[in-house]
Design a protein around this motif. Structure first.
Motif, PDB file in Angstrom:
ATOM      1  N   GLN A 240      52.466  49.244  23.689  1.00  0.00           N
ATOM      2  CA  GLN A 240      51.330  48.547  24.293  1.00  0.00           C
ATOM      3  C   GLN A 240      51.768  47.733  25.503  1.00  0.00           C
ATOM      4  O   GLN A 240      51.052  47.672  26.507  1.00  0.00           O
ATOM      5  N   ASN A 241      52.940  47.132  25.415  1.00  0.00           N
ATOM      6  CA  ASN A 241      53.478  46.400  26.561  1.00  0.00           C
ATOM      7  C   ASN A 241      53.727  47.324  27.737  1.00  0.00           C
ATOM      8  O   ASN A 241      53.402  47.000  28.882  1.00  0.00           O
ATOM      9  N   ALA A 242      54.305  48.479  27.457  1.00  0.00           N
ATOM     10  CA  ALA A 242      54.613  49.435  28.521  1.00  0.00           C
ATOM     11  C   ALA A 242      53.342  49.943  29.201  1.00  0.00           C
ATOM     12  O   ALA A 242      53.303  50.084  30.433  1.00  0.00           O
ATOM     13  N   LEU A 243      52.311  50.218  28.409  1.00  0.00           N
ATOM     14  CA  LEU A 243      51.050  50.697  28.988  1.00  0.00           C
ATOM     15  C   LEU A 243      50.414  49.649  29.893  1.00  0.00           C
ATOM     16  O   LEU A 243      49.766  49.977  30.904  1.00  0.00           O
ATOM     17  N   ALA A 244      50.595  48.376  29.551  1.00  0.00           N
ATOM     18  CA  ALA A 244      49.942  47.305  30.314  1.00  0.00           C
ATOM     19  C   ALA A 244      50.709  46.900  31.565  1.00  0.00           C
ATOM     20  O   ALA A 244      50.125  46.275  32.466  1.00  0.00           O
ATOM     21  N   GLN A 245      51.988  47.238  31.654  1.00  0.00           N
ATOM     22  CA  GLN A 245      52.811  46.758  32.756  1.00  0.00           C
ATOM     23  C   GLN A 245      52.277  47.108  34.152  1.00  0.00           C
ATOM     24  O   GLN A 245      52.325  46.275  35.063  1.00  0.00           O
ATOM     25  N   PRO A 246      51.754  48.318  34.376  1.00  0.00           N
ATOM     26  CA  PRO A 246      51.252  48.623  35.726  1.00  0.00           C
ATOM     27  C   PRO A 246      50.009  47.812  36.104  1.00  0.00           C
ATOM     28  O   PRO A 246      49.649  47.756  37.288  1.00  0.00           O
ATOM     29  N   PHE A 247      49.370  47.193  35.135  1.00  0.00           N
ATOM     30  CA  PHE A 247      48.147  46.437  35.377  1.00  0.00           C
ATOM     31  C   PHE A 247      48.475  44.945  35.503  1.00  0.00           C
ATOM     32  O   PHE A 247      49.069  44.360  34.595  1.00  0.00           O
ATOM     33  N   GLU A 248      48.087  44.337  36.597  1.00  0.00           N
ATOM     34  CA  GLU A 248      48.331  42.913  36.789  1.00  0.00           C
ATOM     35  C   GLU A 248      47.379  42.080  35.933  1.00  0.00           C
ATOM     36  O   GLU A 248      46.216  42.439  35.754  1.00  0.00           O
ATOM     37  N   LYS A 249      47.889  40.950  35.413  1.00  0.00           N
ATOM     38  CA  LYS A 249      47.039  40.039  34.653  1.00  0.00           C
ATOM     39  C   LYS A 249      46.136  39.250  35.590  1.00  0.00           C
ATOM     40  O   LYS A 249      46.531  38.896  36.697  1.00  0.00           O
ATOM     41  N   GLY A 250      44.920  38.984  35.121  1.00  0.00           N
ATOM     42  CA  GLY A 250      43.997  38.170  35.898  1.00  0.00           C
ATOM     43  C   GLY A 250      43.019  37.458  34.989  1.00  0.00           C
ATOM     44  O   GLY A 250      42.931  37.758  33.787  1.00  0.00           O
ATOM     45  N   SER A 251      42.288  36.518  35.545  1.00  0.00           N
ATOM     46  CA  SER A 251      41.266  35.814  34.783  1.00  0.00           C
ATOM     47  C   SER A 251      40.147  35.381  35.714  1.00  0.00           C
ATOM     48  O   SER A 251      40.369  35.107  36.906  1.00  0.00           O
ATOM     49  N   TYR A 252      38.961  35.358  35.172  1.00  0.00           N
ATOM     50  CA  TYR A 252      37.787  34.899  35.911  1.00  0.00           C
ATOM     51  C   TYR A 252      37.163  33.743  35.137  1.00  0.00           C
ATOM     52  O   TYR A 252      36.954  33.851  33.924  1.00  0.00           O
ATOM     53  N   TYR A 262      41.465  39.649  32.135  1.00  0.00           N
ATOM     54  CA  TYR A 262      41.400  41.074  32.477  1.00  0.00           C
ATOM     55  C   TYR A 262      42.745  41.556  32.992  1.00  0.00           C
ATOM     56  O   TYR A 262      43.650  40.770  33.298  1.00  0.00           O
ATOM     57  N   ARG A 263      42.860  42.867  33.104  1.00  0.00           N
ATOM     58  CA  ARG A 263      43.996  43.526  33.736  1.00  0.00           C
ATOM     59  C   ARG A 263      43.447  44.363  34.895  1.00  0.00           C
ATOM     60  O   ARG A 263      42.360  44.934  34.793  1.00  0.00           O
ATOM     61  N   LEU A 264      44.230  44.431  35.975  1.00  0.00           N
ATOM     62  CA  LEU A 264      43.774  45.156  37.162  1.00  0.00           C
ATOM     63  C   LEU A 264      44.890  46.042  37.701  1.00  0.00           C
ATOM     64  O   LEU A 264      45.995  45.563  37.989  1.00  0.00           O
ATOM     65  N   LEU A 265      44.578  47.330  37.818  1.00  0.00           N
ATOM     66  CA  LEU A 265      45.500  48.289  38.429  1.00  0.00           C
ATOM     67  C   LEU A 265      45.106  48.458  39.890  1.00  0.00           C
ATOM     68  O   LEU A 265      43.958  48.811  40.189  1.00  0.00           O
ATOM     69  N   SER A 335      27.408  39.457  23.375  1.00  0.00           N
ATOM     70  CA  SER A 335      27.850  40.259  24.507  1.00  0.00           C
ATOM     71  C   SER A 335      28.498  39.396  25.583  1.00  0.00           C
ATOM     72  O   SER A 335      28.026  38.301  25.884  1.00  0.00           O
ATOM     73  N   VAL A 336      29.586  39.909  26.146  1.00  0.00           N
ATOM     74  CA  VAL A 336      30.204  39.269  27.310  1.00  0.00           C
ATOM     75  C   VAL A 336      29.965  40.121  28.561  1.00  0.00           C
ATOM     76  O   VAL A 336      30.684  39.999  29.547  1.00  0.00           O
ATOM     77  N   ALA A 337      28.937  40.969  28.491  1.00  0.00           N
ATOM     78  CA  ALA A 337      28.637  41.853  29.620  1.00  0.00           C
ATOM     79  C   ALA A 337      28.295  41.050  30.874  1.00  0.00           C
ATOM     80  O   ALA A 337      28.745  41.381  31.982  1.00  0.00           O
ATOM     81  N   GLY A 338      27.508  39.989  30.724  1.00  0.00           N
ATOM     82  CA  GLY A 338      27.134  39.175  31.877  1.00  0.00           C
ATOM     83  C   GLY A 338      28.343  38.566  32.562  1.00  0.00           C
ATOM     84  O   GLY A 338      28.450  38.551  33.792  1.00  0.00           O
ATOM     85  N   LEU A 339      29.281  38.072  31.760  1.00  0.00           N
ATOM     86  CA  LEU A 339      30.502  37.479  32.301  1.00  0.00           C
ATOM     87  C   LEU A 339      31.353  38.544  32.991  1.00  0.00           C
ATOM     88  O   LEU A 339      31.948  38.292  34.049  1.00  0.00           O
ATOM     89  N   ALA A 340      31.417  39.739  32.393  1.00  0.00           N
ATOM     90  CA  ALA A 340      32.184  40.829  32.995  1.00  0.00           C
ATOM     91  C   ALA A 340      31.588  41.238  34.339  1.00  0.00           C
ATOM     92  O   ALA A 340      32.318  41.504  35.305  1.00  0.00           O
ATOM     93  N   ILE A 341      30.263  41.275  34.425  1.00  0.00           N
ATOM     94  CA  ILE A 341      29.607  41.631  35.694  1.00  0.00           C
ATOM     95  C   ILE A 341      29.908  40.579  36.760  1.00  0.00           C
ATOM     96  O   ILE A 341      30.178  40.907  37.925  1.00  0.00           O
ATOM     97  N   GLU A 342      29.892  39.307  36.377  1.00  0.00           N
ATOM     98  CA  GLU A 342      30.249  38.249  37.330  1.00  0.00           C
ATOM     99  C   GLU A 342      31.678  38.451  37.834  1.00  0.00           C
ATOM    100  O   GLU A 342      31.967  38.264  39.020  1.00  0.00           O
ATOM    101  N   ALA A 343      32.587  38.822  36.937  1.00  0.00           N
ATOM    102  CA  ALA A 343      33.978  39.039  37.327  1.00  0.00           C
ATOM    103  C   ALA A 343      34.106  40.228  38.278  1.00  0.00           C
ATOM    104  O   ALA A 343      34.908  40.195  39.220  1.00  0.00           O
TER     105      ALA A 343
END
Length: 474
Positions: A240-252, A262-265, A335-343
């Motif tokens: 799981q760590n290896a799969l996540a490494q290409p994705f940068e950590k972020g937060s909104y 979130y993670r962002l590639l 639901s956290v859909a609204g928060l995800a859309i804001e992000a």
């Protein structure tokens, strides 16, 4: 009573105690997530089987001793437990239970309260340890009823930490009861009659003991699995760590103070002077950390392969779904859909994103979210690939202008195939032209079939919103 009866009831009560202590330990370790562990359902069935056999032995004892009140109330309490299994595992047979769960919990606790009182006031009250078992059971039932009243107006989801803590301690306290029963039978065992003269009685109780032994061995096997699954739940694996490494950590952080991790590639060789597509990839599982959602997001893993990163340079946004929440569209789940859309909108201010080429996809919980977010904000997305999800036909008119290719297995028992069929039909009636692929012999796990669809990613990245002015507004 016969010696074989006592050895059988000792074994049943001992198993009940040991298994109960293990389950309490697991509950304190994993919290409400204990119930989501893959092996827990089989564990619960095994524990229920042990409980039913042990209850039958206790009823035999009450009947032999002429403790009539304890026998009849115990019988009703046992039947209530049996019915609860259907409530938990076959809810389609009793849909009314899902509408009024607290009512049925109240009925079950009340019946057990009457059973506890019978141990005090009937003939069984002459046995000191049975009387004490009745007192402890009575106190626990009253505590359960007080907790039901206390949390009557607290929503079932998300699970309240205080509620779960109360349950943990009450269930741990219940382990006292089998100890008191064991002490009662230990006091009687020296006077037990040998079984040789009564072959039928010996065989009956011996059979019960053999069944308990087999159930105990199976429970031991399951407990090892549960301990391993609990470890996996609380630890991030190297994979799981290896799969996540290409994705940068972020937060909104929203204006209300709500946080979405979130993670962002990023696209290969990202050039801020160019505009790139954005793929919103919704995971199907909820995790407390900001790492494991990549492993629970098939689209993110697919797009992060070296081949696809080079062929389809794009941003891949993978928000974290907090425990006990969802992406919308699932009943009784916040639901956290609204928060995800804001992000998603906030990313536009930081990165060079092509407003006309924003896409969304997800499997299962993520499939629900894909339908829901497109229905909420159709102007935000050019295309969607919902897999094994369910859309709301009332939102169909909002999705007409969005390019959609949905997938589902006809034999899906987790998310009924009607969830995709109905929304596809509704969109077509509203004037849209969605694509839909259904696998007649497949169930819920169809992702490997989906990625074999010829030209799927080519189709996705070719989609654009026609009204560019409208798309740039958010």
């Amino acid at each position: 009573m016969k010696q074989e009866f006592y050895t059988s009831v000792f074994f049943g009560l001992g198993l009940t105690l040991v298994a109960g202590l293990f389950q309490s330990w697991l509950h304190f370790q994993a919290g409400i997530n204990m119930y989501t562990l893959p092996s827990f359902q089989n564990w619960f069935l095994a524990m229920s089987f042990i409980s039913l056999i042990t209850s039958a032995l206790l009823l035999t004892y009450y009947h032999h001793k002429n403790y009539h009140a304890a026998f009849w109330t115990g019988l009703i309490a046992g039947l209530t437990t049996f019915v609860s299994l259907f409530y938990l595992f076959l809810p389609t047979l009793y849909p009314i239970f899902r509408k009024h769960p607290d009512v049925f919990v109240f009925i079950g606790v009340s019946i057990n309260l009457i059973y506890a009182v019978s141990l005090l006031v009937s003939g069984s009250g002459i046995r000191p340890w049975l009387k004490r078992a009745g007192i402890v059971s009575l106190m626990l039932c009253l505590a359960h009823l007080m907790a039901l009243g206390w949390f009557m107006y607290v929503p079932a989801y998300p699970v309240n930490a205080a509620i779960d803590s109360v349950r943990q301690w009450l269930l741990l306290a219940e382990r006292i009861v089998p100890v008191l029963f064991i002490l009662n039978f230990l006091g009687e065992y020296p006077n037990a009659v040998k079984d040789q003269a009564d072959t039928a009685s010996f065989n009956r109780f011996h059979t019960a003991k053999v069944m308990l032994v087999l159930a105990g061995m199976y429970s031991l096997f399951l407990s090892l699995y549960l301990a391993s699954e609990n470890y996996d739940l609380s630890h991030i694996s190297p994979k799981q760590n290896a799969l996540a490494q290409p994705f940068e950590k972020g937060s909104y952080i929203s204006s209300r103070g709500d946080t979405l991790l979130y993670r962002l590639l990023k696209p290969v060789n990202y050039d801020p002077g160019k505009r790139y597509p954005l793929v919103v990839a919704l995971p199907y599982s909820c995790w407390p950390d900001n790492t494991r959602q990549i492993d629970a997001c098939p689209m993110a893993k697919w797009l992060s392969t070296d081949e696809n990163k080079k062929k389809y340079p794009a941003f891949v946004f993978v928000p974290r779904c907090p425990p006990q929440t969802g992406w919308g569209g699932v009943a009784n789940t916040p639901s956290v859909a609204g928060l995800a859309i804001e992000a998603i909108v906030a990313l536009n201010k930081t990165y060079s994103i092509d407003y006309q080429r924003r896409y969304i996809s997800g499997v299962s919980r993520g499939g629900y979210g894909s339908w829901h977010m497109v229905g909420m904000q159709p102007q935000l997305f050019a295309a969607a690939i919902p897999v094994c999800g369910e859309g709301n036909p009332d939102q169909a008119k909002n999705m007409v202008a969005v390019s959609i290719w949905a997938f589902h297995g006809a034999k899906d028992v987790n998310v009924p195939v009607s969830g995709s069929r109905d929304i596809i039909t509704a969109i077509k009636k509203a004037g849209g032209s969605p694509r839909y692929t259904e696998y007649p012999n497949a169930g819920h796990g169809i992702w490997e079939n989906v990625i074999k669809t010829p030209g799927l990613l080519d189709w996705l990245f070719a989609q654009k919103q026609l009204d560019s002015a409208k798309s740039t507004k958010i």
